[in-house]
Design an enzyme around this catalytic site. Structure first.
Site, PDB file in Angstrom:
ATOM      1  N   TYR A  33     -36.546  -1.210 -47.877  1.00 21.10           N
ATOM      2  CA  TYR A  33     -35.712  -1.197 -49.106  1.00 21.10           C
ATOM      3  C   TYR A  33     -34.501  -2.151 -48.848  1.00 21.10           C
ATOM      4  O   TYR A  33     -34.406  -3.144 -47.669  1.00 21.10           O
ATOM      5  CB  TYR A  33     -35.461  -0.565 -49.849  1.00 21.10           C
ATOM      6  CG  TYR A  33     -34.016   0.129 -49.366  1.00 21.10           C
ATOM      7  CD1 TYR A  33     -32.654   0.527 -49.900  1.00 21.10           C
ATOM      8  CD2 TYR A  33     -34.113   1.291 -48.097  1.00 21.10           C
ATOM      9  CE1 TYR A  33     -31.388   0.687 -49.338  1.00 21.10           C
ATOM     10  CE2 TYR A  33     -32.340   1.458 -47.485  1.00 21.10           C
ATOM     11  CZ  TYR A  33     -31.612   1.306 -47.650  1.00 21.10           C
ATOM     12  OH  TYR A  33     -30.705   2.185 -47.668  1.00 21.10           O
ATOM     13  N   ARG A  52     -33.541 -10.822 -45.722  1.00 24.22           N
ATOM     14  CA  ARG A  52     -33.040  -9.394 -44.154  1.00 24.22           C
ATOM     15  C   ARG A  52     -34.624  -8.428 -44.703  1.00 24.22           C
ATOM     16  O   ARG A  52     -35.011  -7.650 -44.192  1.00 24.22           O
ATOM     17  CB  ARG A  52     -31.901  -8.924 -44.867  1.00 24.22           C
ATOM     18  CG  ARG A  52     -31.738  -7.124 -44.163  1.00 24.22           C
ATOM     19  CD  ARG A  52     -30.526  -6.473 -44.245  1.00 24.22           C
ATOM     20  NE  ARG A  52     -29.721  -6.345 -45.430  1.00 24.22           N
ATOM     21  CZ  ARG A  52     -28.746  -5.281 -45.317  1.00 24.22           C
ATOM     22  NH1 ARG A  52     -28.192  -5.313 -45.276  1.00 24.22           N
ATOM     23  NH2 ARG A  52     -28.317  -5.424 -47.278  1.00 24.22           N
ATOM     24  N   ARG A 100     -53.210  10.805 -47.313  1.00 21.25           N
ATOM     25  CA  ARG A 100     -52.284  10.759 -46.102  1.00 21.25           C
ATOM     26  C   ARG A 100     -52.944  10.871 -44.448  1.00 21.25           C
ATOM     27  O   ARG A 100     -53.967  11.122 -44.717  1.00 21.25           O
ATOM     28  CB  ARG A 100     -51.927  11.929 -46.189  1.00 21.25           C
ATOM     29  CG  ARG A 100     -51.001  12.327 -45.093  1.00 21.25           C
ATOM     30  CD  ARG A 100     -50.053  13.953 -45.750  1.00 21.25           C
ATOM     31  NE  ARG A 100     -49.165  13.718 -44.690  1.00 21.25           N
ATOM     32  CZ  ARG A 100     -49.114  14.295 -43.164  1.00 21.25           C
ATOM     33  NH1 ARG A 100     -50.626  14.762 -42.538  1.00 21.25           N
ATOM     34  NH2 ARG A 100     -48.313  14.322 -42.894  1.00 21.25           N
ATOM     35  N   HIS A 102     -51.786   8.856 -41.118  1.00 21.33           N
ATOM     36  CA  HIS A 102     -50.997   9.029 -40.193  1.00 21.33           C
ATOM     37  C   HIS A 102     -51.266   7.099 -39.689  1.00 21.33           C
ATOM     38  O   HIS A 102     -50.271   6.435 -39.111  1.00 21.33           O
ATOM     39  CB  HIS A 102     -50.336   9.510 -38.741  1.00 21.33           C
ATOM     40  CG  HIS A 102     -49.632  10.969 -38.973  1.00 21.33           C
ATOM     41  ND1 HIS A 102     -50.080  11.637 -39.635  1.00 21.33           N
ATOM     42  CD2 HIS A 102     -48.266  11.021 -38.686  1.00 21.33           C
ATOM     43  CE1 HIS A 102     -49.418  12.392 -39.634  1.00 21.33           C
ATOM     44  NE2 HIS A 102     -48.377  12.452 -39.468  1.00 21.33           N
ATOM     45  N   LYS A 144     -33.387  -1.696 -42.417  1.00 21.57           N
ATOM     46  CA  LYS A 144     -33.828  -0.602 -43.411  1.00 21.57           C
ATOM     47  C   LYS A 144     -34.555  -0.353 -44.383  1.00 21.57           C
ATOM     48  O   LYS A 144     -35.441  -0.084 -45.303  1.00 21.57           O
ATOM     49  CB  LYS A 144     -32.792  -2.286 -44.727  1.00 21.57           C
ATOM     50  CG  LYS A 144     -31.874  -1.482 -45.479  1.00 21.57           C
ATOM     51  CD  LYS A 144     -31.474  -2.061 -46.381  1.00 21.57           C
ATOM     52  CE  LYS A 144     -29.903  -1.846 -46.963  1.00 21.57           C
ATOM     53  NZ  LYS A 144     -28.946  -1.473 -46.900  1.00 21.57           N
ATOM     54  N   GLU A 176     -21.988   2.750 -37.262  1.00 22.48           N
ATOM     55  CA  GLU A 176     -21.515   2.344 -38.828  1.00 22.48           C
ATOM     56  C   GLU A 176     -21.572   3.605 -39.256  1.00 22.48           C
ATOM     57  O   GLU A 176     -21.626   4.424 -39.278  1.00 22.48           O
ATOM     58  CB  GLU A 176     -22.867   1.165 -39.325  1.00 22.48           C
ATOM     59  CG  GLU A 176     -24.101   1.847 -39.062  1.00 22.48           C
ATOM     60  CD  GLU A 176     -25.247   1.859 -39.485  1.00 22.48           C
ATOM     61  OE1 GLU A 176     -25.174   0.358 -39.733  1.00 22.48           O
ATOM     62  OE2 GLU A 176     -26.401   1.952 -39.490  1.00 22.48           O
ATOM     63  N   LEU A 200     -27.284  -1.600 -39.047  1.00 25.60           N
ATOM     64  CA  LEU A 200     -27.417  -2.427 -39.594  1.00 25.60           C
ATOM     65  C   LEU A 200     -26.725  -3.247 -39.958  1.00 25.60           C
ATOM     66  O   LEU A 200     -26.310  -3.197 -40.016  1.00 25.60           O
ATOM     67  CB  LEU A 200     -27.502  -1.996 -41.468  1.00 25.60           C
ATOM     68  CG  LEU A 200     -28.645  -2.846 -42.601  1.00 25.60           C
ATOM     69  CD1 LEU A 200     -29.619  -2.650 -42.506  1.00 25.60           C
ATOM     70  CD2 LEU A 200     -27.557  -2.060 -43.742  1.00 25.60           C
TER      71      LEU A 200
END
Length: 281
Positions: A33, A52, A100, A102, A144, A176, A200
């Site tokens: 995101y 980014r 579902r 992996h 992110k 951070e 980040l």
């Protein structure tokens, strides 16, 4: 509109949006995101945030179903439709909608989500109460990703102790915050952790460094310790909605307050940049 959501080509008020049960975000948090603010219906630092976003997706091998320009066009179109002078602009991409499993599903592009809602940017005069917590997150903090459980748990712990933000550290080294970057000023020098895989690469961090150079403030991109932070002249927290906030307390001990002129200079430069970007100056 009061709010506006988007999912894979469909638009509606956020509380009316429906997402498929098999979207991989539900099972694995399998996505990335980005987010920023908008003022006067202009998205701040959009190019840098979209760059980014695409970099995070590439690191997880997620194929975004749009070009960079198409993502920008969708976001710009959406902010014009939401009421309010200041907005929070959030977008993410999840890998796919598939049963579902992996391993990655084959032959699918990602699903783009967007959320726009009114939200004020942070008051730059506000000072923060911080708390340190050992950083137990995975070793890809430069991506992110949607997987934010350690950040969520740490933030809730901070709330229980009356703190505004958490400062993560690995051993003695500060990394951070739970949802911000953290920096310090010591003897007139702006010191910030380098952009390795432990943090980040914050957009506001980049602009803080830029404004330091404009103001002639030396910058040192290096790891610093908790002890150094506690002894700093100022401790600064930055994010896309809080450009340059200072801390007055960490772990119930007073910090900072020794370089107010530098803080005032950086805050003015950053706010001037923001107001110019959104056409208010």
């Amino acid at each position: 509109m009061q709010t506006l959501g988007y999912y894979d080509g469909k638009y509606d008020e956020i509380d009316k949006m429906v997402v498929p049960f098999d979207d991989r975000s539900h099972y694995y948090g399998d996505g990335v995101y980005d987010a920023t603010c908008a003022g006067n219906h202009v998205i701040f630092n959009l190019d840098e945030h979209v760059d980014r976003f695409f970099n995070s997706a590439a690191l997880l091998k997620i194929e975004i179903p749009h070009t960079k320009q198409e993502v920008k066009d969708i976001l710009n179109e959406m902010v014009k439709k939401v009421d309010g002078d200041e907005l929070f602009v959030y977008w993410q991409v999840t890998r796919a909608v598939a049963p579902r499993n992996h391993v990655f599903p084959e032959g699918q592009k990602g699903r783009l989500w967007v959320m726009i809602r009114p939200s004020k940017i942070g008051d730059p005069s506000k000072t923060l109460k911080l708390m340190t917590v050992e950083d137990t997150r995975f070793l890809h903090c430069n991506i992110k990703t949607l997987n934010l459980i350690p950040n969520v748990m740490a933030s809730e712990l901070g709330k229980q102790h009356g703190c505004n933000e958490i400062v993560f550290h690995r051993g003695d080294i500060v990394t951070e915050c739970a949802h911000s970057n953290v920096h310090m000023i010591k003897d007139g020098v702006f010191i910030t952790h380098p952009t390795d895989h432990y943090i980040l690469p914050g957009i506001s961090r980049v602009h803080l460094i830029k404004m330091c150079k404009v103001a002639g403030i030396p910058v040192d991109e290096r790891p610093f310790t908790v002890a150094e932070m506690m002894d700093a002249d100022e401790v600064i927290v930055s994010s896309s909605s809080n450009f340059c906030l200072s801390a007055h307390e960490i772990d119930e001990k007073p910090v900072g307050g020794k370089a107010p002129e530098i803080l005032a200079t950086l805050r003015k430069l950053l706010m001037d940049e923001y107001l110019t970007a959104i056409g208010r100056k």
